[in-house]
Design a protein around this motif. Structure first.
Motif, PDB file in Angstrom:
ATOM      1  N   VAL A 108       0.875  -1.236   0.010  1.00  0.00           N
ATOM      2  CA  VAL A 108      -0.164   0.071   0.023  1.00  0.00           C
ATOM      3  C   VAL A 108       0.829   1.381   0.049  1.00  0.00           C
ATOM      4  N   ILE A 109       0.706   2.182  -0.762  1.00  0.00           N
ATOM      5  CA  ILE A 109       1.293   3.325  -0.911  1.00  0.00           C
ATOM      6  C   ILE A 109       0.995   4.441   0.411  1.00  0.00           C
ATOM      7  N   ALA A 110       2.007   4.811   1.151  1.00  0.00           N
ATOM      8  CA  ALA A 110       1.670   5.587   2.293  1.00  0.00           C
ATOM      9  C   ALA A 110       3.034   6.419   2.697  1.00  0.00           C
ATOM     10  N   ASN A 111       2.627   7.752   3.079  1.00  0.00           N
ATOM     11  CA  ASN A 111       3.842   8.643   3.144  1.00  0.00           C
ATOM     12  C   ASN A 111       3.813   8.566   4.877  1.00  0.00           C
ATOM     13  N   VAL A 112       5.051   8.300   5.343  1.00  0.00           N
ATOM     14  CA  VAL A 112       5.479   8.126   6.619  1.00  0.00           C
ATOM     15  C   VAL A 112       5.417   9.853   7.465  1.00  0.00           C
ATOM     16  N   MET A 113       5.408  10.582   6.743  1.00  0.00           N
ATOM     17  CA  MET A 113       5.362  12.141   7.054  1.00  0.00           C
ATOM     18  C   MET A 113       3.699  12.625   7.059  1.00  0.00           C
ATOM     19  N   ASP A 114       2.871  11.711   6.874  1.00  0.00           N
ATOM     20  CA  ASP A 114       1.465  12.117   6.436  1.00  0.00           C
ATOM     21  C   ASP A 114       0.486  11.261   7.232  1.00  0.00           C
ATOM     22  N   LEU A 115      -0.255  11.863   8.315  1.00  0.00           N
ATOM     23  CA  LEU A 115      -1.008  11.107   9.372  1.00  0.00           C
ATOM     24  C   LEU A 115      -2.124  10.433   8.453  1.00  0.00           C
ATOM     25  N   GLU A 116      -2.802  11.196   7.794  1.00  0.00           N
ATOM     26  CA  GLU A 116      -3.982  10.526   7.241  1.00  0.00           C
ATOM     27  C   GLU A 116      -3.740   9.429   6.152  1.00  0.00           C
ATOM     28  N   SER A 117      -2.609   9.422   5.520  1.00  0.00           N
ATOM     29  CA  SER A 117      -2.181   8.394   4.583  1.00  0.00           C
ATOM     30  C   SER A 117      -1.735   7.306   5.612  1.00  0.00           C
TER      31      SER A 117
END
Length: 362
Positions: A103-112
């Motif tokens: 899954v694509i997720a940005n560790v600097m983005d809470l919603e992601s």
């Protein structure tokens, strides 16, 4: 957010996989009655965990270890390039193919992060920020980002209703650096999970990886305080093992900043990647019982200058053979202790001063 079946569908287009294998709809396509599907889905969800940084040397080992223990792994990757890297690596073996999604997720983005963790009961935050353009691979800026990412990961765990437990990868470097330890030549000072590196000392000496890991771990503990989330941190020494020279050179170089001082004081240690990965799974599984807090993880203390020089040589670092306590008969100032983890993993309640692990170098 789309969830991809990474290992069986790598040939398909990313968007196709994303649309075809949405986690919340996947079970509706399976044959059988609704009750059977619901029971199967509930069983899988209870064994579903998310791993950040799964394309890294340690992260991949954690993923494989989780698969061996029967978990379903959702692999949080940040970019399309990470997915391409998985294609190139071809490192998921036959046993893991049915148990891994990406899954694509940005560790600097809470919603992601929240969307990535939704439906998982546990999270393993193994990712570490590295600047490949930096001389050591790690900068002061990276330290700040590392702390922020750890805070956001824990906040996302707290926010996600399904998540009950989180294992965060810290470092032995978050335990060893202080300037005011009492020194008694007769008895070495014990360094264990109760010790913390001094942030001011790390800043003054530009020990950025040590600073980043210390700040990140403390940020995680602050974010988890007062919540229902069960948090454990694992603090491994320099992670080695088959492939580490090829796949882990930049973090290794960053770890070895200040290594001459660590060697002289008896604080330079290594940890085989397989043991570190197993430690992550063991502490996770014991969190419902007595396990908790921090765990130091290492299996070999580098005690002679020749060993250190070999590490430097294999990493392509220049250096001379430094004097060590064993070379000049002076006792080391410190003694590392991993009794807590050893008791958990092997029930041998002892302070391991120099437990040799056979595979240290490639």
């Amino acid at each position: 957010m789309g969830v991809l079946r990474s290992t069986q569908s790598l040939e398909a287009e990313v968007e196709e996989m994303r649309a075809a294998l949405l986690l919340h709809d996947a079970w509706a396509w399976r044959p059988g009655g609704g009750a059977a599907r619901a029971a199967e889905a509930a069983g899988v969800e209870a064994r579903t965990v998310c791993v950040t940084g799964g394309t890294s040397f340690l992260g991949f080992a954690v993923v494989n270890r989780l698969l061996r223990h029967g978990y379903n792994v959702r692999l949080a990757i940040e970019t399309q390039e990470d997915l391409d890297k998985l294609r190139e690596m071809e490192m998921f073996g036959e046993n893991g193919r049915d148990g891994v999604w990406t899954v694509i997720a940005n560790v600097m983005d809470l919603e992601s992060l929240h969307e990535a963790f939704d439906g998982c009961v546990g999270v393993f935050h193994t990712s570490s920020l590295v600047d490949p353009g930096g001389i050591s691979g790690y900068t002061k800026h990276m330290a700040r980002l590392e702390a922020k990412a750890a805070e956001l990961v824990v906040e996302a765990c707290v926010r996600t209703e399904s998540v009950r437990k989180c294992v965060l990868t810290s470092s032995l470097l978050a335990c060893v650096w202080r300037q005011n330890y009492a020194y008694d030549r007769r008895f070495p000072t014990t360094i264990d999970e109760n010790c913390w590196s001094d942030e001011s000392f790390c800043r003054d000496n530009k020990l950025w990886l040590s600073l980043g890991k210390t700040m990140a771990e403390k940020a995680a503990w602050r974010a988890a305080r007062g919540t229902d989330l069960k948090l454990v941190t694992v603090c491994p020494a320099l992670v080695t093992g088959p492939g580490f020279l090829r796949r882990n050179p930049t973090p290794s170089i960053a770890y070895l900043k200040g290594a001459h001082a660590m060697l002289a004081e008896g604080l330079l240690a290594t940890a085989n990647v397989g043991r570190v990965a197993e430690a992550h799974v063991r502490v996770y599984e014991e969190m419902s019982g007595t396990a908790g807090g921090r765990y130091i993880c290492y299996d070999h203390v580098v005690r002679r200058g020749e060993e250190f020089t070999e590490l430097q040589r294999q990493l392509g670092l220049p250096g001379r053979v430094p004097a060590t306590p064993q070379d000049d008969d002076r006792p080391p100032r410190f003694q590392l202790c991993n009794r807590k983890l050893s008791a958990l993993m092997s029930a041998r309640r002892r302070c391991t001063y120099d437990a040799y692990f056979p595979v240290l170098y490639e």
